[in-house]
Design a protein around this motif. Structure first.
Motif, PDB file in Angstrom:
ATOM      1  N   UNK A  12       0.858  -1.181   0.000  1.00  0.00           N
ATOM      2  CA  UNK A  12       0.000   0.000   0.000  1.00  0.00           C
ATOM      3  C   UNK A  12       0.893   1.229   0.000  1.00  0.00           C
ATOM      4  N   UNK A  13       0.303   2.378  -0.270  1.00  0.00           N
ATOM      5  CA  UNK A  13       1.066   3.628  -0.191  1.00  0.00           C
ATOM      6  C   UNK A  13       1.633   3.821   1.207  1.00  0.00           C
ATOM      7  N   UNK A  14       0.868   3.434   2.206  1.00  0.00           N
ATOM      8  CA  UNK A  14       1.311   3.593   3.591  1.00  0.00           C
ATOM      9  C   UNK A  14       2.491   2.680   3.917  1.00  0.00           C
ATOM     10  N   UNK A  15       2.538   1.484   3.320  1.00  0.00           N
ATOM     11  CA  UNK A  15       3.686   0.593   3.515  1.00  0.00           C
ATOM     12  C   UNK A  15       4.973   1.262   3.032  1.00  0.00           C
ATOM     13  N   UNK A  16       4.900   1.855   1.856  1.00  0.00           N
ATOM     14  CA  UNK A  16       6.081   2.516   1.294  1.00  0.00           C
ATOM     15  C   UNK A  16       6.436   3.737   2.128  1.00  0.00           C
ATOM     16  N   UNK A  17       5.423   4.496   2.534  1.00  0.00           N
ATOM     17  CA  UNK A  17       5.662   5.682   3.360  1.00  0.00           C
ATOM     18  C   UNK A  17       6.351   5.302   4.669  1.00  0.00           C
ATOM     19  N   UNK A  18       5.964   4.182   5.265  1.00  0.00           N
ATOM     20  CA  UNK A  18       6.600   3.747   6.519  1.00  0.00           C
ATOM     21  C   UNK A  18       8.103   3.564   6.325  1.00  0.00           C
ATOM     22  N   UNK A  19       8.489   2.964   5.209  1.00  0.00           N
ATOM     23  CA  UNK A  19       9.918   2.745   4.934  1.00  0.00           C
ATOM     24  C   UNK A  19      10.630   4.067   4.692  1.00  0.00           C
ATOM     25  N   UNK A  20      10.000   4.957   3.953  1.00  0.00           N
ATOM     26  CA  UNK A  20      10.601   6.268   3.688  1.00  0.00           C
ATOM     27  C   UNK A  20      10.805   7.024   4.990  1.00  0.00           C
ATOM     28  N   UNK A  21       9.794   7.026   5.829  1.00  0.00           N
ATOM     29  CA  UNK A  21       9.885   7.761   7.095  1.00  0.00           C
ATOM     30  C   UNK A  21      10.981   7.186   7.978  1.00  0.00           C
TER      31      UNK A  21
END
Length: 266
Positions: free
Chosen positions: A220-229
C-alpha cells in the motif's frame, strides 16, 4: 529558523507522496508539498498535514524544469530557513508493456527520464547545500523495476535503474553530511496503478502478484511511506541502501507449502 525539521516531498498530492507527507507531519516536520497536475488532491494532502500540526507550503512545479526545482528549495529556505529531508517521489511512466517497443517514441522516453531521473538530480542539486548544513537526508522513490528489469515499460525500467545508480553515487559523494537511500517497491495498490491499466486488469495483476510472491501481498502507499519515514527519521547509519519493498518478489516464485511426511500428525 524553524525549530521543526523541514521536508520537501515531490509528487505529494496523491499515493506514496501524500502518505509520506502526512506521516512526517505527525512526526514534527514542516512540509513543502509539491504537485504537478493533481491540484485538488494536493490541497487535500496539505490540509491533512496542517491538521496533523505541520506548517506547510503547497507548490505546483514540474521537477523536469530546473527553475521549478530551484524555486522549491528557495521557498523552503525563505519560509523556514532549513531543509532537513528531500523525498524524490515524483514519477511518471507509460503503461506500454515491456515488449511493445513501438508504443514508445523518443519524446515519451525522454519525458519519463526527464521527470524520473533528471528531476531527481535537479532537486538534489537545488537542495544539497541546505541538506549539508542540516546534516540531512535524501530518499529516492525507485522501483523493483530498476533491480529486476521488469515493469510498465522499458523506459520506466531504465529510468529506475538510473535512479538506483544515482542513489549509490550520491551516497558516496554527499557523505558524511547527507545520507542518501532509495526505496524500491514492487506492486503498489494506488490510483496511479489502477488508472494506468484499468480496474479489471489491476485486479487481475494484483491477484496474480499475490499468488506468486513469498509474502502474498502487494504494497500500500502507507507501507512505502513507513519505509521512507524510517530512512528519513531514523536509520542514522544507513546510506547507499536500495531497500526492496516487494514482498519477496526478488526471491522468485513463492514455494509451495510442504506436504506432511509419513507419520506426521496434523
Amino acid at each position: 529558523m524553524s525549530d521543526r525539521k523541514v521536508a520537501i516531498i515531490t509528487g505529494a498530492g496523491t499515493g506514496v507522496g501524500a502518505a509520506t507527507a502526512l506521516s512526517l507531519a505527525g512526526r514534527g516536520y514542516n512540509l513543502l508539498v509539491n504537485y504537478s497536475r493533481s491540484e485538488a488532491e494536493a490541497q487535500a494532502s496539505e490540509a491533512a498535514c496542517k491538521e496533523a500540526g505541520a506548517d506547510t507550503l503547497l507548490m505546483q512545479g514540474d521537477v523536469s524544469d530546473d527553475g521549478d526545482c530551484r524555486r522549491m528549495a528557495e521557498a523552503a529556505i525563505e519560509r523556514w530557513g532549513r531543509i532537513d529531508a528531500l523525498v524524490n517521489n515524483a514519477g511518471i511512466t507509460s503503461f506500454a508493456g515491456v515488449a511493445n517497443w513501438d508504443a514508445l517514441d523518443a519524446a515519451t522516453f525522454e519525458r519519463i527520464f526527464g521527470v524520473n531521473v533528471v528531476g531527481a538530480f535537479q532537486m538534489v542539486r537545488a537542495c544539497a547545500p541546505h541538506l549539508k548544513a542540516a546534516r540531512g537526508c535524501i530518499v529516492n522513490v525507485s522501483s523493483i523495476a530498476g533491480a529486476l528489469g521488469i515493469g510498465s515499460s522499458v523506459a520506466y525500467i531504465a529510468s529506475k535503474g538510473a535512479i538506483n545508480s544515482l542513489t549509490l553515487h550520491l551516497a558516496r559523494s554527499l557523505a558524511p553530511e547527507i545520507r542518501v537511500n532509495a526505496v524500491c517497491p514492487g506492486l503498489i495498490t494506488t490510483r496511479w496503478f489502477v488508472d494506468g491499466v484499468g480496474r479489471e486488469s489491476a485486479d487481475q495483476i494484483q491477484a496474480q502478484y499475490e499468488k506468486t510472491v513469498p509474502l502474498q501481498t502487494a504494497c500500500s502507499a502507507e507501507d512505502v511511506a513507513d519505509a521512507i519515514v524510517w530512512l528519513v527519521n531514523g536509520a542514522r547509519t544507513t546510506t547507499g541502501e536500495l531497500l526492496l519493498l516487494d514482498s519477496g518478489m526478488h526471491l522468485g516464485r513463492a514455494a509451495p507449502a510442504p506436504k506432511p511426511s509419513a507419520g506426521e500428525v496434523g
